[in-house]
Design a protein around this motif. Structure first.
Motif, mmCIF file in Angstrom:
data_model
loop_
_atom_site.group_PDB
_atom_site.id
_atom_site.type_symbol
_atom_site.label_atom_id
_atom_site.label_comp_id
_atom_site.label_asym_id
_atom_site.label_seq_id
_atom_site.Cartn_x
_atom_site.Cartn_y
_atom_site.Cartn_z
ATOM 1 N N LYS A 818 17.724 3.065 16.482
ATOM 2 C CA LYS A 818 18.693 3.568 15.499
ATOM 3 C C LYS A 818 18.315 3.127 14.086
ATOM 4 N N LEU A 819 17.888 1.896 13.950
ATOM 5 C CA LEU A 819 17.473 1.392 12.641
ATOM 6 C C LEU A 819 16.224 2.117 12.142
ATOM 7 N N MET A 820 15.283 2.363 13.041
ATOM 8 C CA MET A 820 14.061 3.070 12.669
ATOM 9 C C MET A 820 14.382 4.472 12.159
ATOM 10 N N ASP A 821 15.312 5.127 12.820
ATOM 11 C CA ASP A 821 15.724 6.461 12.388
ATOM 12 C C ASP A 821 16.373 6.395 11.017
ATOM 13 N N GLY A 822 17.199 5.385 10.793
ATOM 14 C CA GLY A 822 17.836 5.233 9.485
ATOM 15 C C GLY A 822 16.835 4.990 8.376
ATOM 16 N N LEU A 823 15.816 4.214 8.639
ATOM 17 C CA LEU A 823 14.785 3.942 7.624
ATOM 18 C C LEU A 823 14.078 5.212 7.184
ATOM 19 N N SER A 824 13.967 6.196 8.078
ATOM 20 C CA SER A 824 13.266 7.441 7.751
ATOM 21 C C SER A 824 14.072 8.359 6.852
ATOM 22 N N ALA A 825 15.343 8.017 6.575
ATOM 23 C CA ALA A 825 16.216 8.910 5.804
ATOM 24 C C ALA A 825 16.124 8.693 4.297
ATOM 25 N N ILE A 826 15.431 7.652 3.858
ATOM 26 C CA ILE A 826 15.327 7.377 2.427
ATOM 27 C C ILE A 826 14.766 8.598 1.701
ATOM 28 N N GLN A 827 15.283 8.871 0.519
ATOM 29 C CA GLN A 827 14.862 10.065 -0.235
ATOM 30 C C GLN A 827 13.823 9.735 -1.301
ATOM 31 N N VAL A 828 13.187 8.579 -1.206
ATOM 32 C CA VAL A 828 12.192 8.143 -2.184
ATOM 33 C C VAL A 828 10.805 8.320 -1.579
ATOM 34 N N PRO A 829 9.982 9.225 -2.117
ATOM 35 C CA PRO A 829 8.699 9.548 -1.478
ATOM 36 C C PRO A 829 7.776 8.363 -1.271
ATOM 37 N N TRP A 830 7.634 7.505 -2.274
ATOM 38 C CA TRP A 830 6.650 6.431 -2.132
ATOM 39 C C TRP A 830 7.083 5.403 -1.085
ATOM 40 N N ILE A 831 8.405 5.261 -0.878
ATOM 41 C CA ILE A 831 8.867 4.349 0.174
ATOM 42 C C ILE A 831 8.576 4.947 1.552
ATOM 43 N N LEU A 832 8.749 6.259 1.677
ATOM 44 C CA LEU A 832 8.408 6.905 2.934
ATOM 45 C C LEU A 832 6.919 6.767 3.231
ATOM 46 N N LYS A 833 6.085 6.888 2.192
ATOM 47 C CA LYS A 833 4.646 6.703 2.388
ATOM 48 C C LYS A 833 4.359 5.265 2.836
ATOM 49 N N ARG A 834 5.066 4.331 2.273
ATOM 50 C CA ARG A 834 4.885 2.934 2.674
ATOM 51 C C ARG A 834 5.321 2.729 4.121
ATOM 52 N N PHE A 835 6.407 3.393 4.510
ATOM 53 C CA PHE A 835 6.889 3.299 5.886
ATOM 54 C C PHE A 835 5.825 3.813 6.853
ATOM 55 N N ILE A 836 5.178 4.918 6.498
ATOM 56 C CA ILE A 836 4.108 5.466 7.342
ATOM 57 C C ILE A 836 2.996 4.435 7.521
ATOM 58 N N ASN A 837 2.601 3.795 6.439
ATOM 59 C CA ASN A 837 1.532 2.795 6.517
ATOM 60 C C ASN A 837 1.956 1.578 7.334
ATOM 61 N N LEU A 838 3.194 1.138 7.151
ATOM 62 C CA LEU A 838 3.688 -0.005 7.910
ATOM 63 C C LEU A 838 3.750 0.302 9.408
ATOM 64 N N ALA A 839 4.106 1.539 9.732
ATOM 65 C CA ALA A 839 4.265 1.917 11.144
ATOM 66 C C ALA A 839 2.956 1.869 11.902
ATOM 67 N N GLU A 843 2.508 -4.438 15.307
ATOM 68 C CA GLU A 843 3.422 -5.575 15.173
ATOM 69 C C GLU A 843 4.711 -5.150 14.482
ATOM 70 N N ASN A 844 4.651 -4.035 13.750
ATOM 71 C CA ASN A 844 5.853 -3.510 13.094
ATOM 72 C C ASN A 844 6.554 -2.469 13.953
ATOM 73 N N VAL A 845 5.780 -1.523 14.445
ATOM 74 C CA VAL A 845 6.308 -0.450 15.301
ATOM 75 C C VAL A 845 5.469 -0.410 16.570
ATOM 76 N N ARG A 846 6.103 -0.655 17.713
ATOM 77 C CA ARG A 846 5.365 -0.641 18.972
ATOM 78 C C ARG A 846 4.664 0.701 19.153
ATOM 79 N N GLU A 847 3.499 0.646 19.811
ATOM 80 C CA GLU A 847 2.719 1.864 20.007
ATOM 81 C C GLU A 847 3.522 2.950 20.705
ATOM 82 N N GLN A 848 4.391 2.564 21.628
ATOM 83 C CA GLN A 848 5.203 3.543 22.343
ATOM 84 C C GLN A 848 6.149 4.298 21.409
ATOM 85 N N ASP A 849 6.489 3.696 20.261
ATOM 86 C CA ASP A 849 7.450 4.287 19.332
ATOM 87 C C ASP A 849 6.793 4.937 18.122
#
Length: 957
Positions: A818-839, A843-849
């Protein structure tokens, strides 16, 4: 030095035997192509053989014979012709695997010893089986035979063992193999390790397996096809400390202390396919209950395992498992043949769950339930998956498909039966109604494109096999079985199921075997011919209904396609039935159910007679039939009028069916869109979850499609008006006991917030702020809406960082999702790009997810172009990490580009596929992606003007 196991019947060569390692030899053998390399490999083997001669190798039953050579020119990495046959020859078959595995949880390597008892079916001097990514140290026969050579076909994962003597048909041989494997830390198929965080912030590593469909060969050499059933005698070695214990398909036989380790040997299994074997070494704890069988076999224990920190979360799954298993035993009238049934929640698991016989493994989100973290959706998900996997204990495990062509015999039946199991245990959930929105309606959307395929489809390679695990095998398979049960009757269907399971238990079957059991019953129809029209053709029919007199309706049929342009691409000669079907026509006259009529594939039309007083006829009762129905405008208008006067004129399922059909027909340009919009006028009186799920799905899709058109504002106004009444009715207060009401609430709140209903957005923002500032979490049923729309409407870098920290620390899998889904809702492009890199970091996002995360970001209109660019730029790296045979990698593409609706975007996708032409397990997904974009393009051309006119005529502007 030779190490003898506690069983004293197998030998294993310790790598310190010589100055060089066995893996060095094997790699030299496997990768050699030039003569000089072959000579070098042979020299190593000669030295190896000489070293072994200095050591006497014996056991109580065997004398190990070192192969004279281990090199063959058939070992190749050249491109295999597309016509290659990946199937094993049928000259031999396994009877028993005597398997010893010693995994090293720290290094990620494992050592194995195996003796296979093999029945020779035809005279041969070769035994060919599967082996992938294993270092084969040693191959030998135990009964006087000698290994002449062993070699590898790397493209087909073949291990080819040649005997110096011919093996005679009817004889039995025992072949031993010593082997080693690697990289358990970097994958989640075959044998692998998983880790979870303990209360003291340390990490605990476990060992487990996932073999379906073709990954057993990565764990041990085996005949890795479902048709090769054999018994298993398994021994696992694990550290004696750390609270570790071992589980496998059978119950424990012996448990011996060997130095710093324990060796656990399990009782011999019943015959089963290689993909059903399972191993687990962990410190998990369990709760157990006794399954009562009412005399159909012996009572046995069902146990649910989880990490010690989550033991209290297994109770719901345990209660469900006990109840549903008892129901299946009564329904099938066939005993459960194993002494126990274990289920375990694995921190890293590539699928939702896997039906290993006697040891079912799950993702944590599919097995664990905690009322403080889990929503109603999560609760139903656990019950669904548990019911599905336990159904496989009979359909799939006891009786198994001969080859993957008939995957639906496993998955379609299990999907169908799971709804019966859930409905029996939780009747207030009304699972027969939920089948419409969970199964039949979603698969019909896919099945109406040219990217679809028949239920029974020929597959050959591992990539093709894994690709077949899709919505056609599961949901369409279940839908066709549901229709079959309806037209032959529940009692006769149950009889056929019982006879099928009894007659083929411990055996393998094809579709015809099940249909033969049905035809043995007293029926007046040719079931085989009827079912062939549904299993051998992709797609499904649309039944057109035309009233020709006050008492007569004439029915015709044609294939239904979401893109009307695709009709020109259909070649009727592609199938024996020319894209026509034998359709069971069920219908109501003024709400009264009538006797079923058959509209056979070779009939031009079907006539239905009704009383002269009849006001309306509705075809396809409760959407049991796998087909769409179209009427003339007058009848559609009657439906809308009758529902506006009295909503109970139709059942809940029939209302959901009417809505789904009319919008699907409008999307395909089979009816004008004003008919579909007019039908929504009754929704002000609708209070049930299933019809609203249909409406919400369509309104959400229209919102996304119209987002960049001039009609978007007017459409939002219309949609808000449709939703306003039900939004006020459901409110934000949750009653845990009202499951369907909770499902309705979650659906409506999400739709209302997405449409920008001010009260909904404000409520989400308030609850989101309270969560971040005070740590007060909303009710689990509200969290997805609060996290997503709270972040979407008020998210900033500071807010996102705070939620990211909460996400990384959270240990509950459902809450983390649920938290991961909420993080994807941000409307700021550069933060979404950062989220992609973090994922990208596991260690941040399990491979299964990972794919869920990326697709969630792409579902955000701001994130869609960012993800699309990222995937194109990093495709090669993704392929290196996940492998081109990963079906989830392939399915990521249609999810990302699913909303593309222009020729320009279509060109981008085509160019991407041309740049990277090797699709692997994503071949069908690529076709689906292109088909969806073409549907979207056609939709705008066909429907945008009609929608504009309707909105204008109804004063929405």
């Amino acid at each position: 030095m030779i190490a003898i196991t506690a069983k004293g019947v197998q030998v294993f060569l310790i790598l310190a035997l010589t100055a060089f390692t066995v893996s060095t030899i094997v790699l030299a053998v496997q990768k050699s192509n030039l003569k000089s390399d072959l000579d070098a490999a042979q020299k190593l083997l000669d030295e190896f053989e000489e070293a072994v001669k200095q050591t006497t190798v014996t056991s109580t039953t065997t004398t190990a014979t070192v192969p004279q050579t281990s090199v063959s020119t058939t070992t190749t990495t050249e491109k295999i012709p597309e016509t290659i046959d990946y199937r094993l020859p049928k000259t031999v078959a396994p009877e028993l695997y005597d398997l010893y595995l010693h995994p090293n949880l720290e290094t990620g390597e494992f050592e194995g010893q195996l003796v296979i008892t093999i029945k020779v079916l035809e005279n041969t001097d070769k035994i060919i089986l599967h082996s992938a990514n294993l270092d084969i140290a040693y191959v030998y026969f135990t009964n006087g035979l000698t290994v002449k050579s062993f070699s590898f076909d790397l493209d087909r994962d073949f291990l080819i063992v040649e005997s110096t003597d011919e093996l005679k048909a009817g004889s039995t041989v025992r072949m031993g193999i010593n082997f080693r494997g690697h990289e358990m830390h970097t994958k989640i198929v075959g044998l692998y390790t998983s880790a979870y965080k303990k209360a003291d912030d340390s990490y605990k590593r476990i060992f487990t397996s996932k073999f379906q469909p073709t990954y057993a060969r990565q764990a041990f050499p085996c005949f890795d096809e479902p048709g090769f059933k054999a018994k298993y005698l398994v021994s696992l070695v694990h550290p004696k400390d750390g609270n570790y214990h071992a589980l496998s398909n059978m119950d424990e036989d012996t448990n011996d202390l060997v130095g710093e380790f324990r060796q656990v040997t399990f009782k011999q299994s019943v015959p089963m396919s290689s993909y059903l074997a399972c191993f687990l070494i962990s410190d998990f704890v369990a709760e157990s209950k006794t399954v009562e069988t009412n005399g159909i076999g012996e009572a046995f224990q069902v146990s649910v395992y989880a990490t010690p920190e989550q033991k209290e979360k297994v109770i719901f799954a345990l209660n469900t498992a006990k109840a549903v298993t008892e129901y299946y035993i009564k329904y099938f009238q066939v005993e459960y043949p194993l002494p126990k049934l274990d289920m375990a929640a694995i921190p890293d698991f590539v699928s939702g769950a896997m039906e290993h016989w006697g040891l079912i493994t799950y993702r944590e989100t599919a097995l664990l339930y905690d009322k403080d973290y889990s929503s109603t959706v999560n609760k139903q998900r656990v019950a669904q998956v548990v019911a599905h996997e336990i159904a496989h204990m009979w359909f799939g495990n006891l009786v198994t498909l001969k080859w993957w062509d008939d995957l639906w015999l496993n998955e379609g039946f299990a999907r169908f039966i799971e709804y019966k199991g859930q409905h029996y245990v939780y009747p207030d959930w009304n699972m027969p109604e939920q089948f419409l929105v969970n199964a039949i309606q979603p698969v019909m959307k896919f099945d109406s494109t040219l990217a679809s395929h028949p239920i029974v489809q020929s597959v050959n390679s591992p990539a093709e096999i894994t690709e077949l695990f899709d919505t056609i095998s599961y949901e369409k398979g279940a839908s066709v079985i549901r229709m079959l049960e309806n037209f032959i009757g529940e009692d006769k269907f149950e009889t056929a199921v019982t006879n099928y399971l009894e007659n083929y238990k411990f055996d393998n079957t094809v579709t015809d075997d099940f249909l033969s059991e049905i035809e043995k019953l007293d029926l007046n129809i040719n079931v085989k011919d009827i079912l062939r029209t549904w299993t051998e053709q992709r797609g499904f029919p649309m039944v057109n209904v035309k009233q020709t007199s006050p008492t007569t309706y004439v029915l015709t049929q044609k294939v239904f396609l979401a893109n009307k342009d695709d009709h020109a691409l259909i070649n009727e000669d592609d199938t024996a039935f020319k894209y026509r079907w034998s359709i069971p026509i069920t219908y109501y006259v003024d709400g009264v159910e009538q006797e079923l009529k058959w509209f056979y594939y070779d009939q031009e039309e079907l006539t239905i007679e009704v009383p002269s007083t009849a006001e309306w006829v509705k075809i396809n009762n409760k959407q049991i039939g796998y087909y769409r129905v179209n009427y003339d405008k007058e009848m559609w208008d009657k439906f809308a009028s009758f529902l506006n006067k009295d909503i109970k004129v139709m059942s809940t399922s029939d209302r959901a069916h009417i809505l789904n059909d009319v919008f699907s027909l409008a999307d395909a340009d089979e009816v004008n869109y004003d008919i579909a919009f007019d039908m929504m006028s009754y929704l002000g009186k609708e209070t049930e979850y299933v019809p609203w799920k249909v409406a919400a799905t369509k309104l959400s899709a229209l919102k996304r499609t119209l987002m960049f058109t001039e009609d978007f504002k007017a459409f939002k106004t219309f949609a808000k008006n449709v939703v306003e009444v039900i939004y006020k009715s459901v409110g934000w207060t949750v009653n845990d006991e009202e499951v369907l009401k909770n499902r309705l609430r979650m659906t409506v709140l999400s739709l209302a917030c997405s449409l920008g209903i001010e009260d909904c957005i404000n409520e989400a923002k308030t609850k989101f702020a309270t969560f971040l500032e005070k740590g007060e979490k909303p009710h689990p049923d509200l969290r997805e809406v609060v996290y997503y729309y709270g972040m979407a409407s008020s998210g900033s870098e500071e807010v996102w960082e705070k939620m990211w920290d909460i996400f990384t620390e959270e240990q509950d899998a459902n809450e983390k999702a649920k938290l991961m889904d909420g993080l994807s809702a941000i409307q700021v492009p550069w933060i979404l790009k950062r989220f992609i890199n973090l994922a990208w970091n596991p260690e941040n996002v399990r491979e299964q997810d990972y794919f869920t995360c990326i697709q969630g970001i792409a579902a955000n209109p701001v994130g869609e172009p960012i993800v699309w660019e990222y995937v194109r730029e990093n495709w090669e790296e993704m392929v290196r990490r996940f492998g081109i045979g990963n079906r989830y990698l392939g399915r990521m593409i249609p999810a990302i580009v699913g909303n593309f609706d222009s020729e320009t975007k279509l060109g981008e996708v085509v160019a991407f596929f041309e740049k990277y032409p090797i699709a692997g397990a994503g071949a069908a997904s690529r076709e689906q992606a292109l088909a969806n974009i073409k549907v979207n393009i056609q939709w705008l051309k066909s429907n945008l003007n009609d929608i504009h006119n309707w909105l204008e005529d109804n004063s929405i502007y």
